[in-house]
Design a protein around this motif. Sequence first.
Motif, PDB file in Angstrom:
ATOM      1  N   GLY A  10      12.265  42.167 -58.708  1.00 48.80           N
ATOM      2  CA  GLY A  10      13.443  43.037 -58.716  1.00 48.80           C
ATOM      3  C   GLY A  10      13.771  43.593 -57.350  1.00 48.80           C
ATOM      4  O   GLY A  10      14.940  43.644 -56.948  1.00 48.80           O
ATOM      5  N   PHE A  11      12.758  44.011 -56.606  1.00 49.98           N
ATOM      6  CA  PHE A  11      13.000  44.587 -55.288  1.00 49.98           C
ATOM      7  C   PHE A  11      13.584  43.548 -54.341  1.00 49.98           C
ATOM      8  O   PHE A  11      14.521  43.830 -53.597  1.00 49.98           O
ATOM      9  CB  PHE A  11      11.722  45.198 -54.712  1.00 49.98           C
ATOM     10  CG  PHE A  11      11.967  45.957 -53.437  1.00 49.98           C
ATOM     11  CD1 PHE A  11      12.524  47.220 -53.468  1.00 49.98           C
ATOM     12  CD2 PHE A  11      11.661  45.391 -52.214  1.00 49.98           C
ATOM     13  CE1 PHE A  11      12.778  47.935 -52.293  1.00 49.98           C
ATOM     14  CE2 PHE A  11      11.906  46.087 -51.033  1.00 49.98           C
ATOM     15  CZ  PHE A  11      12.460  47.358 -51.078  1.00 49.98           C
ATOM     16  N   ALA A  12      13.058  42.344 -54.403  1.00 51.57           N
ATOM     17  CA  ALA A  12      13.592  41.267 -53.551  1.00 51.57           C
ATOM     18  C   ALA A  12      15.040  40.964 -53.923  1.00 51.57           C
ATOM     19  O   ALA A  12      15.882  40.742 -53.055  1.00 51.57           O
ATOM     20  CB  ALA A  12      12.729  40.016 -53.675  1.00 51.57           C
ATOM     21  N   ALA A  13      15.331  40.979 -55.212  1.00 52.57           N
ATOM     22  CA  ALA A  13      16.704  40.717 -55.661  1.00 52.57           C
ATOM     23  C   ALA A  13      17.641  41.833 -55.200  1.00 52.57           C
ATOM     24  O   ALA A  13      18.770  41.565 -54.773  1.00 52.57           O
ATOM     25  CB  ALA A  13      16.750  40.566 -57.176  1.00 52.57           C
ATOM     26  N   LEU A  14      17.175  43.075 -55.266  1.00 50.07           N
ATOM     27  CA  LEU A  14      17.988  44.191 -54.792  1.00 50.07           C
ATOM     28  C   LEU A  14      18.217  44.073 -53.290  1.00 50.07           C
ATOM     29  O   LEU A  14      19.320  44.327 -52.800  1.00 50.07           O
ATOM     30  CB  LEU A  14      17.338  45.529 -55.144  1.00 50.07           C
ATOM     31  CG  LEU A  14      18.109  46.782 -54.749  1.00 50.07           C
ATOM     32  CD1 LEU A  14      19.504  46.807 -55.380  1.00 50.07           C
ATOM     33  CD2 LEU A  14      17.319  48.028 -55.145  1.00 50.07           C
ATOM     34  N   VAL A 121      24.420  50.024 -54.873  1.00 52.88           N
ATOM     35  CA  VAL A 121      23.137  49.606 -54.302  1.00 52.88           C
ATOM     36  C   VAL A 121      22.325  50.804 -53.825  1.00 52.88           C
ATOM     37  O   VAL A 121      21.127  50.899 -54.105  1.00 52.88           O
ATOM     38  CB  VAL A 121      23.346  48.575 -53.173  1.00 52.88           C
ATOM     39  CG1 VAL A 121      22.053  48.323 -52.413  1.00 52.88           C
ATOM     40  CG2 VAL A 121      23.883  47.269 -53.757  1.00 52.88           C
ATOM     41  N   VAL A 122      22.947  51.754 -53.128  1.00 48.93           N
ATOM     42  CA  VAL A 122      22.174  52.902 -52.655  1.00 48.93           C
ATOM     43  C   VAL A 122      21.677  53.737 -53.830  1.00 48.93           C
ATOM     44  O   VAL A 122      20.565  54.267 -53.788  1.00 48.93           O
ATOM     45  CB  VAL A 122      22.938  53.756 -51.620  1.00 48.93           C
ATOM     46  CG1 VAL A 122      23.996  54.637 -52.245  1.00 48.93           C
ATOM     47  CG2 VAL A 122      21.954  54.597 -50.808  1.00 48.93           C
ATOM     48  N   ASN A 123      22.450  53.830 -54.899  1.00 53.30           N
ATOM     49  CA  ASN A 123      21.978  54.551 -56.076  1.00 53.30           C
ATOM     50  C   ASN A 123      20.764  53.857 -56.687  1.00 53.30           C
ATOM     51  O   ASN A 123      19.827  54.520 -57.147  1.00 53.30           O
ATOM     52  CB  ASN A 123      23.103  54.701 -57.105  1.00 53.30           C
ATOM     53  CG  ASN A 123      24.019  55.859 -56.783  1.00 53.30           C
ATOM     54  OD1 ASN A 123      23.589  56.984 -56.617  1.00 53.30           O
ATOM     55  ND2 ASN A 123      25.305  55.577 -56.677  1.00 53.30           N
ATOM     56  N   ALA A 124      20.756  52.531 -56.687  1.00 52.06           N
ATOM     57  CA  ALA A 124      19.591  51.796 -57.197  1.00 52.06           C
ATOM     58  C   ALA A 124      18.364  52.074 -56.322  1.00 52.06           C
ATOM     59  O   ALA A 124      17.265  52.347 -56.839  1.00 52.06           O
ATOM     60  CB  ALA A 124      19.893  50.299 -57.249  1.00 52.06           C
ATOM     61  N   TYR A 125      18.545  52.012 -55.007  1.00 49.52           N
ATOM     62  CA  TYR A 125      17.433  52.327 -54.107  1.00 49.52           C
ATOM     63  C   TYR A 125      16.952  53.766 -54.297  1.00 49.52           C
ATOM     64  O   TYR A 125      15.750  54.037 -54.296  1.00 49.52           O
ATOM     65  CB  TYR A 125      17.831  52.113 -52.643  1.00 49.52           C
ATOM     66  CG  TYR A 125      17.704  50.694 -52.163  1.00 49.52           C
ATOM     67  CD1 TYR A 125      16.477  50.028 -52.190  1.00 49.52           C
ATOM     68  CD2 TYR A 125      18.801  50.021 -51.650  1.00 49.52           C
ATOM     69  CE1 TYR A 125      16.357  48.731 -51.728  1.00 49.52           C
ATOM     70  CE2 TYR A 125      18.684  48.720 -51.186  1.00 49.52           C
ATOM     71  CZ  TYR A 125      17.454  48.078 -51.219  1.00 49.52           C
ATOM     72  OH  TYR A 125      17.343  46.793 -50.760  1.00 49.52           O
ATOM     73  N   ASN A 126      17.887  54.701 -54.475  1.00 51.57           N
ATOM     74  CA  ASN A 126      17.503  56.099 -54.721  1.00 51.57           C
ATOM     75  C   ASN A 126      16.622  56.211 -55.955  1.00 51.57           C
ATOM     76  O   ASN A 126      15.593  56.893 -55.927  1.00 51.57           O
ATOM     77  CB  ASN A 126      18.734  56.974 -54.948  1.00 51.57           C
ATOM     78  CG  ASN A 126      19.575  57.253 -53.718  1.00 51.57           C
ATOM     79  OD1 ASN A 126      20.708  57.693 -53.839  1.00 51.57           O
ATOM     80  ND2 ASN A 126      19.053  56.993 -52.532  1.00 51.57           N
ATOM     81  N   ARG A 127      16.997  55.549 -57.010  1.00 53.48           N
ATOM     82  CA  ARG A 127      16.240  55.636 -58.249  1.00 53.48           C
ATOM     83  C   ARG A 127      14.847  55.031 -58.099  1.00 53.48           C
ATOM     84  O   ARG A 127      13.867  55.553 -58.637  1.00 53.48           O
ATOM     85  CB  ARG A 127      17.019  55.006 -59.391  1.00 53.48           C
ATOM     86  CG  ARG A 127      18.098  55.964 -59.899  1.00 53.48           C
ATOM     87  CD  ARG A 127      19.352  55.264 -60.402  1.00 53.48           C
ATOM     88  NE  ARG A 127      20.340  56.218 -60.874  1.00 53.48           N
ATOM     89  CZ  ARG A 127      21.124  56.951 -60.092  1.00 53.48           C
ATOM     90  NH1 ARG A 127      21.014  56.872 -58.789  1.00 53.48           N
ATOM     91  NH2 ARG A 127      21.999  57.786 -60.594  1.00 53.48           N
ATOM     92  N   LEU A 128      14.745  53.943 -57.348  1.00 51.66           N
ATOM     93  CA  LEU A 128      13.426  53.355 -57.092  1.00 51.66           C
ATOM     94  C   LEU A 128      12.563  54.315 -56.276  1.00 51.66           C
ATOM     95  O   LEU A 128      11.393  54.548 -56.612  1.00 51.66           O
ATOM     96  CB  LEU A 128      13.566  52.033 -56.336  1.00 51.66           C
ATOM     97  CG  LEU A 128      14.016  50.839 -57.142  1.00 51.66           C
ATOM     98  CD1 LEU A 128      14.298  49.664 -56.215  1.00 51.66           C
ATOM     99  CD2 LEU A 128      12.964  50.459 -58.171  1.00 51.66           C
ATOM    100  N   ALA A 129      13.120  54.863 -55.215  1.00 51.04           N
ATOM    101  CA  ALA A 129      12.349  55.754 -54.351  1.00 51.04           C
ATOM    102  C   ALA A 129      11.929  57.019 -55.089  1.00 51.04           C
ATOM    103  O   ALA A 129      10.794  57.479 -54.947  1.00 51.04           O
ATOM    104  CB  ALA A 129      13.164  56.106 -53.107  1.00 51.04           C
ATOM    105  N   ILE A 130      12.827  57.554 -55.897  1.00 48.01           N
ATOM    106  CA  ILE A 130      12.498  58.759 -56.664  1.00 48.01           C
ATOM    107  C   ILE A 130      11.432  58.454 -57.716  1.00 48.01           C
ATOM    108  O   ILE A 130      10.478  59.208 -57.885  1.00 48.01           O
ATOM    109  CB  ILE A 130      13.767  59.363 -57.309  1.00 48.01           C
ATOM    110  CG1 ILE A 130      14.678  59.923 -56.214  1.00 48.01           C
ATOM    111  CG2 ILE A 130      13.403  60.438 -58.333  1.00 48.01           C
ATOM    112  CD1 ILE A 130      16.091  60.238 -56.700  1.00 48.01           C
ATOM    113  N   SER A 131      11.579  57.334 -58.417  1.00 41.64           N
ATOM    114  CA  SER A 131      10.586  56.952 -59.433  1.00 41.64           C
ATOM    115  C   SER A 131       9.213  56.758 -58.834  1.00 41.64           C
ATOM    116  O   SER A 131       8.195  57.082 -59.450  1.00 41.64           O
ATOM    117  CB  SER A 131      11.025  55.668 -60.141  1.00 41.64           C
ATOM    118  OG  SER A 131      12.221  55.869 -60.846  1.00 41.64           O
ATOM    119  N   ALA A 132       9.196  56.202 -57.619  1.00 42.90           N
ATOM    120  CA  ALA A 132       7.909  55.954 -56.940  1.00 42.90           C
ATOM    121  C   ALA A 132       7.410  57.171 -56.177  1.00 42.90           C
ATOM    122  O   ALA A 132       6.327  57.134 -55.590  1.00 42.90           O
ATOM    123  CB  ALA A 132       8.069  54.775 -55.982  1.00 42.90           C
TER     124      ALA A 132
END
Length: 135
Positions: A10-14, A121-132
């Motif tokens: 998923g991260f590579a696809a993003l 895209v930035v919202n997706a990255y935000n959600r990943l960073a916040i989740s992690a």
Amino acid sequence: MRLDPFAGPGFAALGALAKAIDDVDLPVGLVELVRLRCSQINGCSYCVRLHTDKAAAAGEVREVSSWRTDPAFTEAERAVLALAEAVTLVHDGHVPDAVLDTAVSALGEVRVQQVVWVVTVVNAYNRLAISARLT
């Protein structure tokens, strides 16, 4: 347990999606302000720092949180930032017609679509960073 946002396909696809939309027809500094504003709204401190630095590297020195009242922002830039906020806060219902109409009038449909993709895209990255819990 902290999640590894870099694990799995998923991260590579993003990343591929982010690279695909990198060539937008907007100033780099404005794109970084959009990413910064979305990150502020989402409370992603990691991305706030990242996009603050990238905006500064692009020569952008304006404080994005005051875009509504700071006379240094043009009407077109305000339209971009209003659209970015509306897409980020879409859980409130939808992007208001007035926001979308203003953005299309100021930028044209193609640029508006580009802004929506940058925000998505930035919202997706935000959600990943916040989740992690990246800091």
